[in-house]
Design a protein around this motif. Structure first.
Motif, short mmCIF file in Angstrom:
data_model
loop_
_atom_site.label_atom_id
_atom_site.label_comp_id
_atom_site.label_asym_id
_atom_site.label_seq_id
_atom_site.Cartn_x
_atom_site.Cartn_y
_atom_site.Cartn_z
N ALA A 123 0.95 -1.12 0.09
CA ALA A 123 -0.03 -0.09 -0.19
C ALA A 123 1.04 1.38 -0.10
CB ALA A 123 -0.92 -0.15 1.35
N LEU A 124 1.83 1.08 0.73
CA LEU A 124 2.93 2.26 0.82
C LEU A 124 3.51 2.63 -0.53
CD1 LEU A 124 4.48 4.41 2.15
CD2 LEU A 124 6.04 2.77 3.11
N LEU A 125 3.83 1.55 -1.14
CA LEU A 125 4.39 1.81 -2.65
C LEU A 125 3.50 2.21 -3.50
CD1 LEU A 125 6.57 -1.74 -2.54
CD2 LEU A 125 7.34 0.73 -2.40
N VAL A 173 11.90 3.84 3.39
CA VAL A 173 11.35 3.00 4.47
C VAL A 173 10.80 1.76 3.95
CG1 VAL A 173 9.23 2.97 6.04
CG2 VAL A 173 10.71 5.02 5.72
N ALA A 174 10.06 1.83 2.77
CA ALA A 174 9.65 0.41 2.26
C ALA A 174 10.89 -0.19 1.91
CB ALA A 174 8.90 0.99 0.89
N ALA A 220 7.32 1.97 11.18
CA ALA A 220 7.85 3.13 10.18
C ALA A 220 6.95 3.28 8.98
CB ALA A 220 9.44 2.95 9.82
N VAL A 221 6.86 2.04 8.30
CA VAL A 221 5.68 1.92 7.24
C VAL A 221 4.41 2.65 7.50
CG1 VAL A 221 4.40 0.48 5.88
CG2 VAL A 221 6.91 0.23 6.15
N LYS A 222 3.96 2.41 8.91
CA LYS A 222 2.49 2.80 9.35
C LYS A 222 2.47 4.40 9.25
CE LYS A 222 0.88 -1.28 11.19
NZ LYS A 222 0.40 -2.10 12.63
N ARG A 223 3.59 4.94 9.98
CA ARG A 223 3.63 6.30 10.23
C ARG A 223 4.06 7.08 9.05
NH1 ARG A 223 3.18 10.75 10.60
NH2 ARG A 223 4.06 12.02 12.46
#
Length: 475
Positions: free
Chosen positions: A337-339, A397-398, A425-428
């Motif tokens: 999701a982050l990517l 981070v990812a 770190a990913v969630k933040r």
């Protein structure tokens, strides 16, 4: 032939209106490597038709002939959903027979009381029964024990064909998942319409056309799969040439493929954005949000991860190797999701920079822009370096999270971050990215405020400490 029985029973029930117009497609068909079949109806050669027919059990050849007559009835098939249902039933049944034969499991060719059936899909139940397309299978008496044996069907059909069929029927990250869509009722309205066409005049012609094109497309893909299976299973002296469009097929909807695609898209977007940022900032001082972090190594680190940890489909064990990677990445929805969010954010910033650059370059031309708009454009250009810094750090981070997930335990040392720390770190980072991209155009100052708060957070400080320690030589 359960699907056929269910279809005949359902046809006697009252029809309900389709909500296809407001519903999303079950998934985009995997066409990246097989472009020629994306338009129109697939026409099988006589050799291929005979090969498929001979591959099928004699008792099922009548069904094949019936469905093929529907498919051949006109240039544009009028019953694509019915064709698709029959072809899928035939493909699954005969793949099951192949699976049972080559893996020496003759008892599982038919359903048995008290035992799970071997099915084409069913990823969520894979710990309770064997799957035809799974690279491994359980022992006969221990389906809940990690006692796995290599699925010999992979070697018979080939790694690329297995990947193609998995994308069609059992893809966890998108894809059409055709059997599940048919069996769970997504196309019930269309099956009924094709069999009892009493309301043709009142149907939505536009949606009917879209559905038809989509179903024809899916049926093309299933026919390609049947052709590849039949050819691979024919005796060598009788087998026609292999299907060239599938010989180099690579997965598109596995956990590994989805993660790799998102990572590459984000990196390419950042590389493009870096060039735009440099050109746009010719008269502005470069700002940095993440102080102390040099994003230069990001690209080399990311491509090293892709090169070393993601399977190479040129190898002879690619399907089995990807299974190992998929197992590691199955629970990584947060980083995917982050990517994906980074990819969208990079495109948004690129568009914003382009518009701001065009506005600034219009000074002195015939375009008379309001001074407020020029001021906003200059402000966005000034912000570009800081926002780029945020996006590239988010990518860092990812990558750190993927390293923590994918590196084998035996290879882990102090240079690999703990997975729990990386996940936090990913969630933040996702929270910051969401707010920043939301207000980037409407309220740039609020976007910058969110980015600065993120830069001062404990998560970022711990990551910077880790990255700095990583650069120090080992004692």
């Amino acid at each position: 032939l359960a699907l056929i029985v269910v279809l005949l029973v359902n046809l006697q029930e009252e029809r309900v209106e389709s909500d296809f117009a407001t519903a999303s497609y079950p998934g985009e068909p995997p066409t990246q490597h097989i472009v020629p079949m994306t338009n129109g109806k697939q026409t099988l050669t006589e050799t291929s038709r005979d090969c498929i027919r001979n591959w099928l059990a004699e008792s099922h050849r009548g069904l094949w002939d019936m469905a093929l007559s529907w498919w051949d009835s006109s240039k544009r098939p009028k019953r694509p959903a019915c064709c698709l249902a029959v072809f899928c039933v035939l493909l699954e049944h005969h793949l099951r027979l192949e699976w049972c034969s080559i893996n020496d499991r003759p008892a599982e060719t038919r359903a048995r009381h008290g035992s799970y059936y071997v099915t084409l899909d069913g990823h969520g139940q894979r710990k309770h029964h064997n799957l035809v397309l799974y690279p491994y299978f359980y022992g006969e008496d221990d389906p809940d024990v990690d006692n796995l044996y290599p699925n010999q069907l992979v070697n018979r059909l080939g790694h690329s064909t297995m990947a193609f069929l998995t994308d069609l029927f059992a893809s966890p990250c998108g894809g059409p998942n055709i059997r599940a869509a048919l069996a769970h009722g997504l196309w019930d309205h269309r099956l009924s319409q094709e069999t009892i066409r009493h309301d043709e005049d009142t149907s939505d012609e536009r949606m009917d056309e879209i559905e038809t094109d989509y179903l024809v497309h899916l049926t093309n893909l299933v026919l390609f799969g049947m052709e590849a299976c039949a050819m691979a299973s024919s005796p060598r002296d009788e087998s026609p040439p292999s299907v060239p469009m599938l010989s180099a097929y690579k997965p598109q909807y596995s956990y590994t493929a989805a993660t790799e695609t998102l990572l590459l898209n984000g990196l390419r977007g950042l590389e493009r954005l870096r060039g735009m940022k440099t050109n746009a900032l010719n008269e502005f001082e470069s700002l940095t949000i993440i102080e102390g972090e040099d994003n230069g190594p990001l690209f080399s680190r990311s491509y090293k991860l892709l090169r070393n940890e993601f399977p190479d489909w040129a190898g002879p064990k690619s399907y089995f190797e990807e299974y190992s990677t998929n197992s590691k990445l199955a629970d990584c929805d947060a980083v995917r999701a982050l990517l994906g969010e980074i990819g969208v954010a990079v495109i948004q910033l690129a568009d914003t920079l382009q518009m701001a650059t065009d506005d600034c370059e219009s000074v002195g031309s015939d375009r008379n822009l309001p001074s407020r708009r020029l001021k906003q454009a200059r402000r966005r250009l000034q912000m570009s370096s800081s926002i780029y810094s945020l996006f590239s750090f988010s990518m860092q981070v990812a990558v750190l999270y993927l390293e923590a997930v994918m590196m084998d335990e035996s290879r882990k040392d102090r240079t690999i971050m703990e997975r729990s720390t990386a996940l936090a770190a990913v969630k933040r980072t996702r929270k910051c990215l969401s707010t920043t991209t939301t207000f980037l155009t409407l309220n740039p100052d609020r976007a910058m405020k969110c980015a600065r708060e993120y830069a001062k957070s404990k998560v970022v400080k711990s990551l910077l400490t880790y990255l700095n320690d990583e650069k120090k030589p080992a004692a």
